[in-house]
Motif scaffolding. Structure first.
Motif, PDB file in Angstrom:
ATOM      1  N   PHE A   1     -52.701  33.394 -27.395  1.00  0.00           N
ATOM      2  CA  PHE A   1     -52.958  32.646 -28.627  1.00  0.00           C
ATOM      3  C   PHE A   1     -54.286  33.019 -29.281  1.00  0.00           C
ATOM      4  N   GLY A   2     -54.953  34.052 -28.774  1.00  0.00           N
ATOM      5  CA  GLY A   2     -56.220  34.475 -29.340  1.00  0.00           C
ATOM      6  C   GLY A   2     -57.399  33.942 -28.544  1.00  0.00           C
ATOM      7  N   GLY A   3     -58.515  34.680 -28.574  1.00  0.00           N
ATOM      8  CA  GLY A   3     -59.686  34.286 -27.805  1.00  0.00           C
ATOM      9  C   GLY A   3     -59.546  34.634 -26.345  1.00  0.00           C
ATOM     10  N   GLY A   4     -60.511  34.183 -25.555  1.00  0.00           N
ATOM     11  CA  GLY A   4     -60.490  34.487 -24.133  1.00  0.00           C
ATOM     12  C   GLY A   4     -59.453  33.687 -23.373  1.00  0.00           C
ATOM     13  N   MET A   5     -59.127  34.185 -22.149  1.00  0.00           N
ATOM     14  CA  MET A   5     -58.106  33.543 -21.317  1.00  0.00           C
ATOM     15  C   MET A   5     -58.728  32.625 -20.266  1.00  0.00           C
ATOM     16  N   TRP A   6     -60.052  32.421 -20.350  1.00  0.00           N
ATOM     17  CA  TRP A   6     -60.727  31.589 -19.363  1.00  0.00           C
ATOM     18  C   TRP A   6     -61.513  30.482 -20.071  1.00  0.00           C
ATOM     19  N   GLN A   7     -61.542  29.315 -19.440  1.00  0.00           N
ATOM     20  CA  GLN A   7     -62.315  28.183 -19.957  1.00  0.00           C
ATOM     21  C   GLN A   7     -63.204  27.644 -18.847  1.00  0.00           C
ATOM     22  N   ARG A   8     -64.487  27.499 -19.170  1.00  0.00           N
ATOM     23  CA  ARG A   8     -65.410  26.964 -18.169  1.00  0.00           C
ATOM     24  C   ARG A   8     -65.410  25.442 -18.228  1.00  0.00           C
ATOM     25  N   ILE A   9     -65.466  24.821 -17.063  1.00  0.00           N
ATOM     26  CA  ILE A   9     -65.475  23.368 -17.011  1.00  0.00           C
ATOM     27  C   ILE A   9     -66.888  22.857 -16.719  1.00  0.00           C
ATOM     28  N   THR A  10     -67.077  21.595 -16.959  1.00  0.00           N
ATOM     29  CA  THR A  10     -68.271  20.890 -16.520  1.00  0.00           C
ATOM     30  C   THR A  10     -67.924  20.121 -15.258  1.00  0.00           C
ATOM     31  N   GLU A  11     -68.675  20.351 -14.198  1.00  0.00           N
ATOM     32  CA  GLU A  11     -68.369  19.708 -12.924  1.00  0.00           C
ATOM     33  C   GLU A  11     -68.639  18.204 -13.000  1.00  0.00           C
ATOM     34  N   ALA A  12     -68.173  17.505 -11.988  1.00  0.00           N
ATOM     35  CA  ALA A  12     -68.294  16.039 -11.963  1.00  0.00           C
ATOM     36  C   ALA A  12     -69.751  15.589 -12.040  1.00  0.00           C
ATOM     37  N   ASP A  13     -70.682  16.434 -11.566  1.00  0.00           N
ATOM     38  CA  ASP A  13     -72.101  16.057 -11.611  1.00  0.00           C
ATOM     39  C   ASP A  13     -72.788  16.459 -12.908  1.00  0.00           C
ATOM     40  N   GLY A  14     -72.002  16.997 -13.857  1.00  0.00           N
ATOM     41  CA  GLY A  14     -72.551  17.341 -15.157  1.00  0.00           C
ATOM     42  C   GLY A  14     -73.058  18.762 -15.285  1.00  0.00           C
ATOM     43  N   THR A  15     -72.982  19.546 -14.236  1.00  0.00           N
ATOM     44  CA  THR A  15     -73.464  20.928 -14.303  1.00  0.00           C
ATOM     45  C   THR A  15     -72.343  21.870 -14.718  1.00  0.00           C
ATOM     46  N   PRO A  16     -72.705  23.023 -15.345  1.00  0.00           N
ATOM     47  CA  PRO A  16     -71.677  24.015 -15.688  1.00  0.00           C
ATOM     48  C   PRO A  16     -70.991  24.504 -14.417  1.00  0.00           C
ATOM     49  N   GLY A  17     -69.657  24.600 -14.479  1.00  0.00           N
ATOM     50  CA  GLY A  17     -68.918  24.872 -13.261  1.00  0.00           C
ATOM     51  C   GLY A  17     -68.053  26.107 -13.293  1.00  0.00           C
ATOM     52  N   GLN A  18     -66.924  26.015 -12.614  1.00  0.00           N
ATOM     53  CA  GLN A  18     -66.006  27.135 -12.513  1.00  0.00           C
ATOM     54  C   GLN A  18     -65.239  27.335 -13.826  1.00  0.00           C
ATOM     55  N   TRP A  19     -64.465  28.417 -13.834  1.00  0.00           N
ATOM     56  CA  TRP A  19     -63.596  28.737 -14.962  1.00  0.00           C
ATOM     57  C   TRP A  19     -62.145  28.625 -14.506  1.00  0.00           C
ATOM     58  N   TYR A  20     -61.251  28.224 -15.425  1.00  0.00           N
ATOM     59  CA  TYR A  20     -59.819  28.222 -15.110  1.00  0.00           C
ATOM     60  C   TYR A  20     -59.077  29.131 -16.088  1.00  0.00           C
ATOM     61  N   LEU A  21     -57.980  29.694 -15.595  1.00  0.00           N
ATOM     62  CA  LEU A  21     -57.187  30.652 -16.359  1.00  0.00           C
ATOM     63  C   LEU A  21     -56.161  29.929 -17.222  1.00  0.00           C
ATOM     64  N   HIS A  22     -56.006  30.380 -18.463  1.00  0.00           N
ATOM     65  CA  HIS A  22     -54.944  29.876 -19.349  1.00  0.00           C
ATOM     66  C   HIS A  22     -54.433  31.052 -20.183  1.00  0.00           C
ATOM     67  N   ILE A  23     -53.242  31.549 -19.840  1.00  0.00           N
ATOM     68  CA  ILE A  23     -52.664  32.646 -20.607  1.00  0.00           C
ATOM     69  C   ILE A  23     -52.472  32.226 -22.063  1.00  0.00           C
ATOM     70  N   PHE A  24     -52.171  30.950 -22.263  1.00  0.00           N
ATOM     71  CA  PHE A  24     -51.893  30.465 -23.619  1.00  0.00           C
ATOM     72  C   PHE A  24     -53.066  29.604 -24.093  1.00  0.00           C
ATOM     73  N   ASP A  25     -52.816  28.412 -24.547  1.00  0.00           N
ATOM     74  CA  ASP A  25     -53.882  27.585 -25.102  1.00  0.00           C
ATOM     75  C   ASP A  25     -54.796  27.068 -24.001  1.00  0.00           C
ATOM     76  N   VAL A  26     -56.019  26.720 -24.389  1.00  0.00           N
ATOM     77  CA  VAL A  26     -56.987  26.182 -23.430  1.00  0.00           C
ATOM     78  C   VAL A  26     -56.463  24.909 -22.772  1.00  0.00           C
ATOM     79  N   SER A  27     -55.522  24.238 -23.432  1.00  0.00           N
ATOM     80  CA  SER A  27     -54.930  23.009 -22.889  1.00  0.00           C
ATOM     81  C   SER A  27     -53.769  23.290 -21.945  1.00  0.00           C
ATOM     82  N   GLN A  28     -53.538  24.567 -21.588  1.00  0.00           N
ATOM     83  CA  GLN A  28     -52.402  24.949 -20.751  1.00  0.00           C
ATOM     84  C   GLN A  28     -52.869  25.769 -19.542  1.00  0.00           C
TER      85      GLN A  28
END
Length: 556
Positions: free
Chosen positions: A160-187
């Motif tokens: 759907f355009g853009g990168g295939m990875w989205q970085r999350i904010t961990e439960a403690d508020g720090t920048p965390g891991q990334w998750y893969l989404h071939i399609f939209d960031v919500s998928q």
């Protein structure tokens, strides 16, 4: 036939109905709206089943109707075991299924196993859990690159355009891991190397099979396994977004998917009635596509090579021949399809005069827009060829009315994530998803009785309304009814074909005593005085087949 007899026929083991069926794709939000809120629903489908019975189809396939935030029109599922309130309830589904079966119509449901919605309970649990936890292991979470993990794990680009990875904010508020989404960031993509994911989907399959569904269309069937190590990859900019034109894409067509479908095949075989799997697998060759339908895997897979073939006689002959050879080599039927919810409608696509990669769409500023007269002529001719071919044929709602792509949707009404993620560079798929017209003089053309419509319907669609076409013997609707009836009467869904020579600009073959010819050239094609026509894609006098026209006929 009485209802009981129809149900017994549906459940008859060994019929392998999927080998020759005509299957009608319903995009629920755009088919029929009983509630009047502007979005189609399951009771709306139930109310229109008689029209599908009259059309003559053997089965319907429903695009997603499960619980979803609707970030991608239901292809972002939050609950795989329930109906989204937009479309009704499980009781509405059960009623629709029962009414379809009472009419001898089977029901295939869409299953989306590559990814879930980010609102799925599993993903919400993953966000709250720690890196390396079982909750995260259901999805593809990775640490980022760079000194502080600020760079994505690899360079993959989303469909759907853009990168295939989205970085999350961990439960403690720090920048965390990334998750893969071939399609939209919500998928977010599931990790299909995880046995818990596999067992969950076995349970989901059983949930719907126990309710009586006749099969599953499997979304992104070629994308569930990713190459080990997730290596960097830059796609060919000329290839379609789903990877069908490329070899060795690390997130498409990996060998590990076959193990999943062998497992599912065994599960479906436990149920009576020849339940079927059909895969959406965009692969670079038909020979590779055929690997998805070996005897112990899927029963069908979509023939995207056929769908994407341009209006060219030599290329059409080649893809038909190749399809029959490659699918036949593994004992599977070929499928034939010209339109669906992801591509430009074929009554427009076959007359495009500029390249239009899959997913690009057509809009007000697109180049190479089609001539609507030429497009409809070619669309009708293409369908006349398709419904004569051995195998299973898929129709997309509205194509039986000759609907063109809706090309003039104003920007402010667009809904496809592709439009937003590419900042308007790609129009996406809204143009083939506009609610279809039933009654020319009714609000929303009979889509509902309030006039509401989630995408605006073109004013010129009144002439395509079903009630108008039913009264016109030359309409596209009546052409489809005739083709489907003759296909059944002459058992054209099974058997083989014999090629005939009608010139380099023609596609010509024989099915028993029926000759099928399509003229893809610019001059009339003489068929001979002994031709007796069964059906013509457009009316013509004499025996000279006009350009962009097809016919079935006998001789003598």
């Amino acid at each position: 036939m009485a209802q009981l007899e129809q149900l017994e026929q549906l459940a008859a083991p060994g019929s392998q109905w999927w080998r020759s069926a005509v299957i009608y794709q319903i995009y629920p939000r755009s088919f029929a709206d009983a509630s009047g809120d502007g979005i189609g629903d399951l009771p709306g489908i139930t109310s229109r089943l008689d029209a599908l019975k009259q059309l003559g189809v053997d089965a319907i396939w429903l695009s997603p109707f499960m619980t979803s935030p609707q970030k991608d029109a239901g292809y972002d599922v939050a609950d795989y075991r329930d109906v989204d309130p937009l479309f009704g309830t499980l009781a509405d589904f059960d009623e629709m299924l029962a009414q379809a079966h009472a009419r001898g119509i089977r029901v295939i449901v869409d299953l989306v196993p590559n990814h879930s919605s980010d609102q799925h309970v599993w993903f919400q649990q993953a966000l709250k859990a720690a890196p390396g936890s079982p909750e995260r292991a259901r999805y593809i979470f990775r640490d980022g690159k760079g000194e502080n993990g600020e760079l994505p794990p690899n360079n993959w680009e989303s469909v759907f355009g853009g990168g295939m990875w989205q970085r999350i904010t961990e439960a403690d508020g720090t920048p965390g891991q990334w998750y893969l989404h071939i399609f939209d960031v919500s998928q977010p993509d599931f990790d299909w190397n995880n046995e818990e994911v596999r067992e969950e989907f076995r349970s989901i399959l059983r949930f719907w099979l126990d309710r009586g569904v006749d099969g599953f269309r499997v979304d992104v069937a070629h994308g569930m396994i990713k190459a080990a190590g997730l290596p960097d990859y830059v796609p060919d900019p000329e290839a379609g977004s789903m990877g069908g034109g490329e070899e060795n894409v690390p997130y498409w067509g990996q060998d590990g998917v076959h193990e999943i479908y062998r497992d599912w095949h065994r599960l479906l075989a436990e149920y009576d009635g020849d339940r079927a799997l059909c895969g959406e697998a965009w692969l670079p060759t038909l020979k590779k596509t055929a690997l998805w339908v070996r005897p112990d895997e899927m029963h069908q897979t979509f023939n995207f090579g056929y769908l994407m073939t341009p209006w060219d006689a030599e290329r059409l002959r080649d893809v038909i021949r190749e399809s029959l050879d490659d699918f036949g080599a593994v004992g599977a039927p070929s499928t034939w399809v010209l339109s669906n919810h992801d591509v430009v409608r074929h009554a427009s696509r076959l007359a495009l005069t500029a390249d239009n990669p899959q997913g690009e769409g057509i809009g007000p500023k697109s180049k190479g827009k089609p001539d609507p007269v030429v497009g409809l002529s070619r669309g009708r001719a293409a369908t006349t060829v398709m419904l004569s071919l051995p195998g299973s044929a898929y129709l997309y709602q509205g194509e039986e009315l000759g609907l063109p792509e809706a090309m003039e949707i104003p920007d402010e009404f667009r809904q496809d994530p592709t439009w937003f993620r590419t900042n308007g560079e790609r129009y996406g798929r809204d143009g083939c998803r506009v609610p279809i017209p039933w009654d020319a003089d009714a609000p929303a053309y009979g889509f509902n009785d309030t006039g509401a419509s989630w995408l605006p319907q073109p004013a010129e669609w009144a002439r395509f309304a079903r009630d108008v076409e039913e009264d016109d013997a030359t309409s596209t609707l009546n052409l489809y009814k005739t083709l489907i009836r003759l296909r059944r009467e002459h058992a054209l869904g099974s058997g083989s074909l014999v090629w005939e020579d009608a010139g380099e600009d023609a596609v010509a073959f024989r099915r028993g005593d029926i000759h099928v010819v399509a003229n893809l050239g610019t001059a009339p094609l003489e068929l001979g005085d002994d031709a007796t026509f069964l059906v013509q894609s457009a009316p013509f006098a004499g025996t000279a087949l006009p350009p962009d026209t097809a016919a079935w006929f006998t001789r003598g």
